[in-house]
Design an enzyme around this catalytic site. Structure first.
Site, mmCIF file in Angstrom:
data_model
loop_
_atom_site.group_PDB
_atom_site.id
_atom_site.type_symbol
_atom_site.label_atom_id
_atom_site.label_comp_id
_atom_site.label_asym_id
_atom_site.label_seq_id
_atom_site.Cartn_x
_atom_site.Cartn_y
_atom_site.Cartn_z
ATOM 1 C CB SER A 38 -0.881 0.010 1.251
ATOM 2 O OG SER A 38 -0.058 0.211 2.398
ATOM 3 C CG ASP A 47 -3.754 -2.938 -1.648
ATOM 4 O OD1 ASP A 47 -4.672 -3.146 -2.467
ATOM 5 O OD2 ASP A 47 -3.893 -3.080 -0.408
ATOM 6 C CG HIS A 71 -10.443 -1.879 2.924
ATOM 7 N ND1 HIS A 71 -11.028 -1.077 1.981
ATOM 8 C CD2 HIS A 71 -9.620 -2.710 2.236
ATOM 9 C CE1 HIS A 71 -10.569 -1.402 0.778
ATOM 10 N NE2 HIS A 71 -9.721 -2.391 0.904
ATOM 11 N N GLY A 72 -10.502 -3.526 7.023
ATOM 12 C CA GLY A 72 -10.279 -3.406 8.459
ATOM 13 C C GLY A 72 -10.877 -4.558 9.256
ATOM 14 C CG HIS A 128 -9.808 -4.617 -2.579
ATOM 15 N ND1 HIS A 128 -8.683 -3.888 -2.290
ATOM 16 C CD2 HIS A 128 -9.748 -4.908 -3.911
ATOM 17 C CE1 HIS A 128 -7.987 -3.724 -3.395
ATOM 18 N NE2 HIS A 128 -8.609 -4.325 -4.397
ATOM 19 C CG ASN A 160 -6.785 -7.485 -2.224
ATOM 20 O OD1 ASN A 160 -6.429 -8.298 -3.065
ATOM 21 N ND2 ASN A 160 -6.797 -6.185 -2.443
ATOM 22 C CB ILE A 161 -5.982 -11.711 3.290
ATOM 23 C CG1 ILE A 161 -7.159 -12.439 2.619
ATOM 24 C CG2 ILE A 161 -5.963 -11.975 4.797
ATOM 25 C CD1 ILE A 161 -7.113 -13.943 2.716
HETATM 26 P P1 13P Z 1 -8.730 -6.584 4.960
HETATM 27 O O1 13P Z 1 -8.670 -5.346 5.779
HETATM 28 O O2 13P Z 1 -10.069 -7.253 5.049
HETATM 29 O O3 13P Z 1 -7.635 -7.539 5.264
HETATM 30 O O4 13P Z 1 -8.577 -6.151 3.419
HETATM 31 C C1 13P Z 1 -7.319 -5.921 2.858
HETATM 32 C C2 13P Z 1 -7.397 -5.289 1.518
HETATM 33 O O5 13P Z 1 -8.411 -5.224 0.863
HETATM 34 C C3 13P Z 1 -6.154 -4.709 0.980
HETATM 35 O O6 13P Z 1 -6.356 -4.049 -0.219
HETATM 36 O O1 G3H Z 2 -6.676 -1.910 2.029
HETATM 37 C C1 G3H Z 2 -5.792 -1.521 2.775
HETATM 38 C C2 G3H Z 2 -4.741 -2.445 3.275
HETATM 39 O O2 G3H Z 2 -5.187 -3.166 4.388
HETATM 40 C C3 G3H Z 2 -3.483 -1.682 3.552
HETATM 41 O O3 G3H Z 2 -3.600 -0.937 4.715
HETATM 42 O O4 G3H Z 2 -3.061 1.348 3.955
HETATM 43 O O5 G3H Z 2 -2.906 0.703 6.391
HETATM 44 O O6 G3H Z 2 -1.238 -0.155 4.738
HETATM 45 P P1 G3H Z 2 -2.642 0.346 4.989
HETATM 46 ZN ZN ZN Z 3 -8.276 -3.096 -0.412
#
Ligand code: 13P
Ligand code: G3H
Ligand code: ZN
Length: 311
Positions: free
Chosen positions: A50, A82, A180-181, A213, A256-257
């Site tokens: 990211s 990402d 996300h999260g 995602h 995506n994980i």
């Molecule tokens: P999670 O927060 O569910 O692990 O998703 C990660 C993600 O989509 C990264 O792009």
């Molecule tokens: O989708 C986001 C990913 O979990 C990456 O998270 O932007 O905190 O690195 P981050």
């Molecule tokens: Zn994502």
């Protein structure tokens, strides 16, 4: 072994009905844990970075760490940006050796998203770099940007053919209810995903790779362990693993994980430090942290994504 783009990976995943795991990386231990799991389970692999990870670890370190992991394990790996938010970060990653990028234009209007995505595709394809676009908007937290449930929106299947044709993207992230999260669904509610949208997208784009995602399951054993060893995470519910397994059998080729890895590593480090209060050598607590990453990734590859043995 080499850095590879996602074309052949997704062709095979689509044809054989599984998904490739895309795991977020931020440091050496995370990269080692993931790549050891991929090697042991003989799985294809996408490592993704990211903007926040790039800022934290620096581009040059991440590239070299991934090169080292390929040398150590003999794996071919796709190294993917990402949630690239503009042309500049995508260009920097393409010029800087990534084999795949995401341009996330999902916050823009349909037309602006197409224009931005098309521009990135045009640049990336000159260098054999594959591009993921996004239509629809996930809720949740990513890189300090918090998208509220009200601002999120499901993907409109009626837009996908035009988006893919006009942009030339190689894969498409869609919003079907994941987020996300670590806090995806309200405790006490039943998680629902819009499989009807996924099925309609698949019907309109036969053979085209779809990306999910926000696909962490927020594994309860790890939440419990974090809290047992001094943490205070509120109740959290993620995407049930059987739903992800179902999506992987459909058009979803990339899942995506990130949050599940963070949780597993944090749980292991907390447990170690609480059980060994005299330890202060980072290697002592990062070793169980790295092992936890390996364990959770191997579990996903074998039991959720269906990609074990598919390398
Ligand atoms: P999670 O927060 O569910 O692990 O998703 C990660 C993600 O989509 C990264 O792009
Ligand atoms: O989708 C986001 C990913 O979990 C990456 O998270 O932007 O905190 O690195 P981050
Ligand atoms: Zn994502």
């Amino acid at each position: 072994m080499a850095l590879i783009n996602t074309t052949e990976m997704f062709r095979k995943a689509y044809a054989e009905g599984y998904a490739v795991g895309a795991f977020n990386v931020n440091n050496m231990e995370i990269i080692q844990g993931i790549t050891e799991a991929a090697k042991e389970t003989n799985s294809p692999l996408i490592l993704q970075v990211s903007a926040g990870a790039r800022k934290y670890a620096k581009h040059a370190y991440l590239i070299k760490l991934v090169e080292a992991a390929m040398e150590d394990t003999g794996l071919d790996i796709a190294l993917h940006l990402d949630h690239g938010e503009d042309f500049e970060i995508c260009k920097a990653c393409i010029d800087g050796g990534f084999s795949s990028v995401m341009i996330d234009g999902s916050k823009h209007s349909f037309e602006d998203n197409i224009e931005l995505t098309r521009r990135v595709v045009e640049y990336a394809h000159q260098f054999g770099v594959t591009v993921e676009g996004e239509l629809g908007r996930l809720a949740g937290v990513e890189d300090d940007v918090n998208v509220s449930a009200e601002d999120s929106s499901y993907t409109d299947p009626a837009q996908v053919e035009e988006f893919v044709t006009r942009t030339g993207v190689d894969s498409l992230a869609i919003a079907i209810g994941t987020s996300h999260g670590a806090y995806k669904f309200k405790p006490g509610t039943k998680p629902q995903l819009r499989f009807d949208i996924l099925a309609e997208v698949e019907r309109r784009l036969p053979g085209f790779p779809i990306v999910l995602h926000g696909a962490s399951s927020v594994m309860q054993d790890y939440v419990a362990k974090v809290n047992q060893f001094g943490g205070s995470m509120p109740d959290a519910i993620g995407v049930p693993e059987d739903m992800l397994a179902q999506a992987a059998k459909m058009a979803v080729c990339k899942i995506n994980i990130d949050s599940d890895l963070r949780l597993a590593m944090t749980a292991a480090v907390r447990e170690h430090l609480v059980n060994n209060p005299d330890h202060f050598d980072p290697r002592q607590y990062l070793t169980p942290g790295r092992n936890a990453i390996k364990e959770v990734v191997a579990h996903k590859m074998i039991h959720v994504l269906g990609c074990a043995g598919k390398r």
